[in-house]
Design a protein around this motif. Structure first.
Motif, mmCIF file in Angstrom:
data_model
loop_
_atom_site.group_PDB
_atom_site.id
_atom_site.type_symbol
_atom_site.label_atom_id
_atom_site.label_comp_id
_atom_site.label_asym_id
_atom_site.label_seq_id
_atom_site.Cartn_x
_atom_site.Cartn_y
_atom_site.Cartn_z
ATOM 1 N N TYR A 1 7.664 6.724 -6.560
ATOM 2 C CA TYR A 1 8.136 5.345 -6.528
ATOM 3 C C TYR A 1 8.964 5.059 -7.778
ATOM 4 O O TYR A 1 8.580 5.414 -8.880
ATOM 5 N N ASP B 1 2.154 1.694 -3.474
ATOM 6 C CA ASP B 1 1.058 2.165 -4.335
ATOM 7 C C ASP B 1 0.832 3.669 -4.175
ATOM 8 O O ASP B 1 0.608 4.381 -5.154
ATOM 9 N N ARG B 2 0.903 4.158 -2.942
ATOM 10 C CA ARG B 2 0.752 5.605 -2.710
ATOM 11 C C ARG B 2 1.860 6.388 -3.385
ATOM 12 O O ARG B 2 1.631 7.453 -3.966
ATOM 13 N N LEU B 3 3.086 5.852 -3.329
ATOM 14 C CA LEU B 3 4.202 6.536 -3.970
ATOM 15 C C LEU B 3 4.116 6.449 -5.496
ATOM 16 O O LEU B 3 4.544 7.374 -6.194
ATOM 17 N N ARG B 4 3.552 5.372 -6.007
ATOM 18 C CA ARG B 4 3.320 5.290 -7.455
ATOM 19 C C ARG B 4 2.362 6.410 -7.880
ATOM 20 O O ARG B 4 2.565 7.051 -8.900
ATOM 21 N N ALA B 5 1.332 6.612 -7.072
ATOM 22 C CA ALA B 5 0.326 7.636 -7.386
ATOM 23 C C ALA B 5 0.915 9.044 -7.376
ATOM 24 O O ALA B 5 0.460 9.912 -8.133
ATOM 25 N N THR B 6 1.923 9.287 -6.549
ATOM 26 C CA THR B 6 2.540 10.624 -6.488
ATOM 27 C C THR B 6 3.734 10.752 -7.432
ATOM 28 O O THR B 6 4.317 11.828 -7.534
ATOM 29 N N GLU C 1 7.844 6.585 7.831
ATOM 30 C CA GLU C 1 6.562 5.910 7.631
ATOM 31 C C GLU C 1 6.760 4.437 7.278
ATOM 32 O O GLU C 1 6.066 3.563 7.788
ATOM 33 N N ARG D 1 0.842 -1.208 0.000
ATOM 34 C CA ARG D 1 0.000 0.000 0.000
ATOM 35 C C ARG D 1 0.877 1.258 0.000
ATOM 36 O O ARG D 1 0.566 2.246 -0.671
ATOM 37 N N PHE D 2 1.968 1.212 0.750
ATOM 38 C CA PHE D 2 2.909 2.328 0.785
ATOM 39 C C PHE D 2 3.461 2.582 -0.620
ATOM 40 O O PHE D 2 3.470 3.716 -1.114
#
Length: 120
Positions: free
Chosen positions: A45, A37-42, A94, A34-35
């Motif tokens: 990643y 995935d969040r960085l992919r979205a921003t 985090e 999930r971590f």
């Protein structure tokens, strides 16, 4: 962000993953996914990989030797592309809070290291 099996300062929840339940391992891996995935979205990643603790040294002759248990051993890494060191610190803190034994944060120490030649 480099994760270590050994060689880093002891984590707060310092129980080896080999002693975790299947559910605890799943919760840990899910947190990390999930971590990421969040960085992919921003767009922060780049890549990540977990490594086995089976390791050996090899030289230019092809000779091999096992890595002694006393040496530091990298467990894996996550490569990120962030605006500055402060953001890297925030994300590392985090990630270090991923759940471990009993669902408590692992509280591990992650090694932060820029790519060679990067000046950000």
């Amino acid at each position: 962000m480099i994760k270590h099996y050994r060689g880093a300062p002891a984590s707060e929840n310092d129980t080896p993953m080999s002693e975790w339940t299947d559910e605890e391992i799943t919760a840990h891996v899910d947190y990390m996914e999930r971590f990421a995935d969040r960085l992919r979205a921003t767009g922060e990643y780049v890549s990540s990989h977990a490594l086995s603790d089976d390791a050996e040294f090899i030289n230019h002759h092809g000779d091999t030797q096992p890595v002694p248990d006393t040496n530091a051993l990298v467990a894996g890494w996550m490569l990120i592309d962030v605006a500055d060191l402060a953001r890297a610190h925030t994300l590392a803190a985090e990630l270090a809070a991923a759940p471990g034994r009993g669902g408590a944060p692992v509280g591990e120490w992650l090694e932060l290291r820029p790519l060679h030649g990067e000046t950000r």
